[in-house]
Design a protein around this motif. Sequence first.
Motif, PDB file in Angstrom:
ATOM      1  N   HIS A   1     -49.795  -7.642  10.203  1.00  0.00           N
ATOM      2  CA  HIS A   1     -48.889  -6.628  10.940  1.00  0.00           C
ATOM      3  C   HIS A   1     -49.361  -6.724  12.525  1.00  0.00           C
ATOM      4  O   HIS A   1     -48.369  -6.751  13.410  1.00  0.00           O
ATOM      5  CB  HIS A   1     -49.167  -5.201  10.677  1.00  0.00           C
ATOM      6  CG  HIS A   1     -48.672  -4.738   9.358  1.00  0.00           C
ATOM      7  ND1 HIS A   1     -47.291  -4.910   8.839  1.00  0.00           N
ATOM      8  CD2 HIS A   1     -49.125  -4.228   8.203  1.00  0.00           C
ATOM      9  CE1 HIS A   1     -47.036  -4.471   7.615  1.00  0.00           C
ATOM     10  NE2 HIS A   1     -48.418  -3.863   7.280  1.00  0.00           N
TER      11      HIS A   1
ATOM     12  N   ASP B   1     -43.825  -0.880   3.256  1.00  0.00           N
ATOM     13  CA  ASP B   1     -43.453  -1.386   4.257  1.00  0.00           C
ATOM     14  C   ASP B   1     -41.797  -2.135   4.014  1.00  0.00           C
ATOM     15  O   ASP B   1     -41.064  -1.861   4.674  1.00  0.00           O
ATOM     16  CB  ASP B   1     -44.212  -2.961   4.642  1.00  0.00           C
ATOM     17  CG  ASP B   1     -45.496  -2.707   4.945  1.00  0.00           C
ATOM     18  OD1 ASP B   1     -45.687  -1.387   5.498  1.00  0.00           O
ATOM     19  OD2 ASP B   1     -46.208  -3.357   4.736  1.00  0.00           O
TER      20      ASP B   1
ATOM     21  N   HIS C   1     -53.652  -8.332   5.093  1.00  0.00           N
ATOM     22  CA  HIS C   1     -52.253  -7.644   5.465  1.00  0.00           C
ATOM     23  C   HIS C   1     -52.077  -6.974   6.746  1.00  0.00           C
ATOM     24  O   HIS C   1     -51.112  -7.008   7.570  1.00  0.00           O
ATOM     25  CB  HIS C   1     -52.397  -6.489   4.400  1.00  0.00           C
ATOM     26  CG  HIS C   1     -51.046  -5.615   4.205  1.00  0.00           C
ATOM     27  ND1 HIS C   1     -49.933  -5.940   3.242  1.00  0.00           N
ATOM     28  CD2 HIS C   1     -50.545  -4.608   4.853  1.00  0.00           C
ATOM     29  CE1 HIS C   1     -49.090  -5.144   3.622  1.00  0.00           C
ATOM     30  NE2 HIS C   1     -49.341  -4.390   4.609  1.00  0.00           N
ATOM     31  N   GLU C   2     -53.252  -5.821   7.187  1.00  0.00           N
ATOM     32  CA  GLU C   2     -53.083  -5.180   8.240  1.00  0.00           C
ATOM     33  C   GLU C   2     -53.160  -6.157   9.546  1.00  0.00           C
ATOM     34  O   GLU C   2     -52.560  -5.986  10.571  1.00  0.00           O
ATOM     35  CB  GLU C   2     -54.285  -4.202   8.505  1.00  0.00           C
ATOM     36  CG  GLU C   2     -54.364  -3.333   7.106  1.00  0.00           C
ATOM     37  CD  GLU C   2     -52.893  -2.531   6.977  1.00  0.00           C
ATOM     38  OE1 GLU C   2     -52.362  -1.969   8.020  1.00  0.00           O
ATOM     39  OE2 GLU C   2     -52.762  -1.934   6.001  1.00  0.00           O
TER      40      GLU C   2
HETATM   41 ZN    ZN Z   1     -48.383  -2.757   5.478  1.00  0.00          ZN
END
Ligand code: ZN
Length: 621
Positions: free
Chosen positions: A429, A502, A425-426
């Motif tokens: 980004h 988010d 996930h990170e």
């Molecule tokens: Zn996030």
Amino acid sequence: MNKNTRFNLVYVLIAMSGVLLAHELWARSQAVAVIPYSLFQQLLAQGKVQEVVIDADSIQGVLKEPFKDTPYQGRSRFVTTQVRPELATTLEKYGVTFTGRVESPWLHTILSWVIPVVLFGAMWFWLARRVGGPGGPGAGLMSIGKSKAKVYVETGVAVRFVDVAGVDEAKAELEEVVSFLKDPKSYGRLGARMPKGVLLVGPPGTGKTLLARAVAGEAAVPFFSISGSEFVEMFVGVGAARVRDLFQQARLKAPCVIFIDELDALGRARGAYPGMGGHDEKEQTLNQLLAELDGFDPTTGIVLLGATNRPEVLDPALLRAGRFDRQVLVDRPDRIGRAQILAIHVKKVVLAPDLKVEEVAALTPGFTGADLANLVNEAALVATRRGADQVSAGDFTAAIERIVAGLEKKNRLLNPMERRVVAHHEMGHAIVAAAQPGCDPVHKISIIPRGIGALGYTIQRPTEDRYLMTREELGAKMAVLLGGRTAEEVIFGHLSTGASDDLSKVADIARSMVTRYAMARELGPLAYETEPNGFLAGIPQVPRRLYSEQTAREIDVAIRELVEAAQEQAHRILEDNRGLLEEGAKQLLAKETLADAELQALLRRVVMSTLEPSAASVKEA
Ligand code: ZN
Ligand code: ADP
Ligand code: MG
């Protein structure tokens, strides 16, 4: 009650009985014999009475010599009550003993009242002083308004920066405070102003208190410390008096450090809980603290340090320039930081030579400094229990298992699968940000949980301050925010709840784009909603809708289109960079934090977005 106090109580009781006994004897010798009137008449007849005082209903007198026989033995003063003379004569005739009822004389009365009261008072005072000695459990009893802070002033603090590890950024910031404290006079010679207050922000157990003490230790100045919760007193005005007193004492010892732990207990936003008890008191205390902060002269060399793990509840007035105007993040340590912290704490135990702290650090993601200190201790206990003379890796593993079970309950640790999801996930980004020209560069990503709700984080620092953002930039920003969730989808084929924050940010941006900045062409250059203005900003208002149902529907459609375009953009970028995404996530899992050099090396290989962001992220009408 401690042994000492109990021991002393026995003495008090003995002394008290002694005093009572003495009083009784004395009272007896002094006491007045209450005698029957008939006896008085006898004594009178025998010529034994020296003098008498007669008042309305009694006769008090003194004998020439004291009574010789019981029950009045040894007394020479007597009192008796008059009886009507004719009755007396009659009674005497039949040989009856007769008397009137007499109140005790005043001296006796007063003594029997005063002595117990004085005794009781003395005992209370004495006990209060004993129990309430400096730092005693009843300290507040006798010394209301006097600061407890003096109890906590510490000179010659032994903690140094080398005793704190894994928080290098915070240490670097505090170095400056130390050099100021060492020489406050010459520090200001170029007109530079020292920040008055430095706020240490971070989760519990990360070493905030330790850092504050290290500042005092490094600068070799006195360390005044007090906890915000101690200011919360039952009497209004006491907390404020304490604050005043604390600063007064500190001024006498400047240069020095004042450390207020748990600042949130004291500095909670005023008016946050109107009508709750203790509200006025806290407000007064906080106001006094603000006044002291404004009042003290930075050149005197007092530095105020505060610590909190809940900066969001602090009163904004505390964070204004000239008060706690610098915030230092004291975060959970990453793997290297954990190894350094372990290295400090294992000095206290006998270690097996083959044990590597780096390996222990790898097994303890999410542990704070305090957890690690605890871990070393637990491991030593395990080793002691099995009768070993060295603490081995196995002992550490056993201790970790025990501690992790406890920590997982507190929701601070992720299981391996969760860590994998968060890592992707990170990384998602970061890659989406890197692939779009003009996006703020990503400086750091981490899978160390921080705070409630955020499982990992990506720090994206703008290269310059921005006041205006174009439609394209907002679109790219939404794509970055959606990149986390999209990466989860690309890799694992399913969605998780980790992206809720988010998503709400994306929704905010898209809604503002449509309703406030009129960036959706089909809706025309109209602001459908306005920013809450001026003094009403903080107050929730009933939304006023100035458009029709039809327009509302169109707005919803436009918002959805914007978000979907951003989502597509993120998806395309991540598909193009799938290999990099997986590799980056792997590195992130291993190292937990990727910063600057490592991160840039990875992101340099990003395949740039093939479409211009303008075309890709915002669908034209
Ligand atoms: Zn996030
Ligand atoms: P906080 O005030 O942030 O809650 P403390 O400073 O009270 O945490 O830390 C508690 C204990 O944990 C310290 O006394 C120390 O032994 C250990 N500790 C915490 N953080 C660190 C660190 N960064 N380096 C070394 N020891 C630490
Ligand atoms: Mg603390």
